[in-house]
Design an enzyme around this catalytic site. Structure first.
Site, PDB file in Angstrom:
ATOM      1  N   ARG A  51      -6.912  -4.315  -0.894  1.00 21.02           N
ATOM      2  CA  ARG A  51      -8.272  -4.756  -1.159  1.00 21.02           C
ATOM      3  C   ARG A  51      -8.378  -6.239  -1.483  1.00 21.02           C
ATOM      4  O   ARG A  51      -9.298  -6.908  -1.025  1.00 21.02           O
ATOM      5  CB  ARG A  51      -8.924  -3.867  -2.217  1.00 21.02           C
ATOM      6  CG  ARG A  51      -8.881  -4.312  -3.631  1.00 21.02           C
ATOM      7  CD  ARG A  51      -9.155  -3.193  -4.579  1.00 21.02           C
ATOM      8  NE  ARG A  51      -8.175  -2.144  -4.413  1.00 21.02           N
ATOM      9  CZ  ARG A  51      -8.420  -0.958  -3.872  1.00 21.02           C
ATOM     10  NH1 ARG A  51      -9.626  -0.666  -3.465  1.00 21.02           N
ATOM     11  NH2 ARG A  51      -7.481  -0.077  -3.748  1.00 21.02           N
ATOM     12  N   THR A  52      -7.445  -6.777  -2.219  1.00 19.77           N
ATOM     13  CA  THR A  52      -7.595  -8.181  -2.625  1.00 19.77           C
ATOM     14  C   THR A  52      -7.498  -9.107  -1.405  1.00 19.77           C
ATOM     15  O   THR A  52      -8.300 -10.022  -1.245  1.00 19.77           O
ATOM     16  CB  THR A  52      -6.538  -8.560  -3.678  1.00 19.77           C
ATOM     17  OG1 THR A  52      -6.613  -7.635  -4.752  1.00 19.77           O
ATOM     18  CG2 THR A  52      -6.770  -9.956  -4.211  1.00 19.77           C
ATOM     19  N   LYS A  80      13.707 -16.591   3.838  1.00 19.57           N
ATOM     20  CA  LYS A  80      14.821 -17.514   4.130  1.00 19.57           C
ATOM     21  C   LYS A  80      15.233 -18.279   2.884  1.00 19.57           C
ATOM     22  O   LYS A  80      16.084 -19.162   2.943  1.00 19.57           O
ATOM     23  CB  LYS A  80      14.406 -18.509   5.222  1.00 19.57           C
ATOM     24  CG  LYS A  80      14.056 -17.863   6.536  1.00 19.57           C
ATOM     25  CD  LYS A  80      13.534 -18.921   7.502  1.00 19.57           C
ATOM     26  CE  LYS A  80      12.904 -18.263   8.719  1.00 19.57           C
ATOM     27  NZ  LYS A  80      12.007 -19.190   9.427  1.00 19.57           N
ATOM     28  N   ARG A 101      -0.775 -14.155  -3.826  1.00 17.24           N
ATOM     29  CA  ARG A 101      -0.300 -13.030  -4.649  1.00 17.24           C
ATOM     30  C   ARG A 101       1.224 -13.067  -4.598  1.00 17.24           C
ATOM     31  O   ARG A 101       1.816 -13.303  -3.543  1.00 17.24           O
ATOM     32  CB  ARG A 101      -0.804 -11.696  -4.116  1.00 17.24           C
ATOM     33  CG  ARG A 101      -0.055 -10.531  -4.786  1.00 17.24           C
ATOM     34  CD  ARG A 101      -0.741  -9.227  -4.626  1.00 17.24           C
ATOM     35  NE  ARG A 101      -1.976  -9.192  -5.398  1.00 17.24           N
ATOM     36  CZ  ARG A 101      -2.623  -8.074  -5.699  1.00 17.24           C
ATOM     37  NH1 ARG A 101      -2.161  -6.908  -5.299  1.00 17.24           N
ATOM     38  NH2 ARG A 101      -3.745  -8.116  -6.385  1.00 17.24           N
ATOM     39  N   HIS A 129      -4.789 -11.621 -13.080  1.00 21.11           N
ATOM     40  CA  HIS A 129      -5.486 -11.279 -11.834  1.00 21.11           C
ATOM     41  C   HIS A 129      -6.940 -11.718 -12.027  1.00 21.11           C
ATOM     42  O   HIS A 129      -7.839 -10.886 -12.113  1.00 21.11           O
ATOM     43  CB  HIS A 129      -5.371  -9.774 -11.588  1.00 21.11           C
ATOM     44  CG  HIS A 129      -5.788  -9.340 -10.222  1.00 21.11           C
ATOM     45  ND1 HIS A 129      -6.187 -10.220  -9.230  1.00 21.11           N
ATOM     46  CD2 HIS A 129      -5.858  -8.100  -9.655  1.00 21.11           C
ATOM     47  CE1 HIS A 129      -6.494  -9.540  -8.144  1.00 21.11           C
ATOM     48  NE2 HIS A 129      -6.298  -8.255  -8.377  1.00 21.11           N
TER      49      HIS A 129
END
Lengths: 303, 141
Positions: A51-52, A80, A101, A129
């Site tokens: 959703r975010t 990497k 995120r 958040h």
């Protein structure tokens, strides 16, 4: 240049201004449909989120902008061994704003220190958040017309629930708020949130394990999920996961204008039978999240 | 117990008894090429028991580290056998690479090149928090 890493980065005036812009977007979406034309949002998602990420992408598209990015660490240079700082510097060459995120706490802050464009924290582990808090604030504002003199019940996992801590932090700056903390003993709100936030701001609060007992006094009920990933011991999770399951019969004593909120995803803590109850606000929260992210992008891009 | 006076160097005095070893470690004195005396639990008229560190060399020491371990310590600068400066120590606002964040979920746990930075967030209770994940530092850990 501003970034949003923690909800407390913004003053209450700035939050009020975002709410005002979000309300205007809802009323006049056409007015904003080309505000970000030619601008690019980079969604750097080092761990999965439905959703975010979709909310950020939808927000940018509705502002007429474009989106680029990745949705898991394996498809980025992090696989990497690239540092967050280097990723932020590199992406600054391609995009106008970053939404990040990351599973590690503080990663978006590191990005903001190194990027030459604004960075939005889209969730860093169990830490912050802030855009979920923006969604929560707009929902409360639209349901209740403001923040003052509300009795808000937080129910479920108050120990690990970052959305609860952030929202309490944001609401503590308004007056007349009363907080009711409903949780099993093992998942009570951490002491430092009580002392550093609630007591410091003279917010009146009570703690209980009994949801039904306090239901009649609540203006808002903020339900949370008991998160399996926060437990080291599966037994404890299984014992606590069904501590609170909101079913229609438990709402018998609730106010007729109660607002039931949840940051989602839910497991079983709110029965689907409640979804059609006019007091259920959790899907409105999702939509409000998109509008607040639109308002936030506009603010940070200064357009 | 007799410890000779120093001619040129630094005396860190009035260290809370028991914290001398921690200060010795955090100042990295075991790696310095000079004579150092760490004197522990000596009688003090001012504070009952105290630790003292005498460094017999003009090396530079990080006063922020001293302030973090014990803001009540005093620092005496000695030149040619004479006390030329007495410094009072304060709690530093920021600590860079003095202590490490112990939170396994902090970004510093995977990105080793990041500076470990802590900020003083509560002067009264001497609370430092990691600038990245806000985890509280416990003194000496």
């Amino acid at each position: 240049m501003r970034s949003l890493i923690d909800i407390l980065d913004f003053t209450t005036e700035e939050l009020d201004q975002l709410i005002s812009v979000a309300n205007d977007i809802i009323a006049n979406p056409q007015k904003y449909s080309e505000k970000c034309k030619g601008k690019k949002l980079a969604t750097l998602f080092f761990e999965p989120s439905t959703r975010t990420r979709l909310s950020f992408e939808a927000a940018m598209y509705e502002l007429g902008g474009n989106v680029l990015g990745f949705s898991e660490a394996n498809s980025s240079s992090a696989a990497k061994g690239e540092s967050v700082a280097d990723t932020a510097k590199t992406v600054s060459c391609y995009a106008d704003i970053i939404a990040m995120r990351h599973p590690k706490e503080g990663a978006p802050y590191v990005a903001s220190l190194n990027a030459s464009i604004p960075v939005i924290n889209a969730g860093d582990g169990g830490h912050n958040h802030p855009t979920q808090t923006l969604a929560d604030l707009l929902t409360i504002y639209r349901e209740k017309g403001g923040f003052n003199n509300l009795t808000i019940g937080f129910c479920g996992d108050l120990k690990f629930g970052r959305t609860v801590h952030s929202l309490i932090n944001a609401l503590a700056r308004y007056s007349g708020i009363k907080v009711v903390l409903i949780s099993p003993k093992e998942l009570m709100l951490p002491g430092y949130v009580k002392t550093d936030v609630l007591e410091k701001n003279n917010i009146s609060y009570t703690e209980t394990t009994d949801l039904e007992e306090v239901m009649p006094q609540l203006d808002i009920l903020y339900m949370t999920r008991v998160q399996r990933e926060r437990f080291f011991n599966e037994e404890d999770y299984l014992r606590l996961k069904d501590s609170y399951v909101l079913t229609p019969d438990k709402l018998n004593e609730a106010k007729s204008d109660l607002s039931i909120m949840h940051p989602l995803p839910r497991v079983n803590e709110i029965s689907v039978a409640i979804d059609d109850d006019p007091r259920a606000c959790y899907f409105k929260q999702v939509l409000n999240g998109k509008y607040m992210r639109m308002a936030l992008i506009l603010k940070l891009l200064e357009v | 117990m007799n410890i000779d006076s120093i001619t040129n160097g630094i005396v860190i005095d009035h260290i809370t008894a028991g914290r001398g070893m921690l200060l010795y470690d955090l100042l990295g004195l075991n790696n310095k090429d000079c004579s150092v005396a760490l004197i522990m639990r000596v009688n003090s008229r001012k504070c009952g028991k105290k630790d003292i560190i005498k460094i017999d060399s003009n090396i530079s020491v990080d006063f922020d580290v001293i302030g973090y371990v014990d803001p009540n310590a005093t620092v005496n600068i000695i030149r040619d056998g004479k006390l030329i400066e007495k410094r009072n120590i304060e709690l530093p606002e920021k600590l860079t690479n003095v202590i490490k964040c112990k939170n396994p979920r902090c970004i510093t746990s995977v990105e080793q090149e990041l500076d470990n930075i802590f900020k003083l967030t509560d002067k009264e209770n001497m609370v430092y928090r990691c600038i990245y994940c806000e985890t509280k530092a416990k003194i000496g850990k």
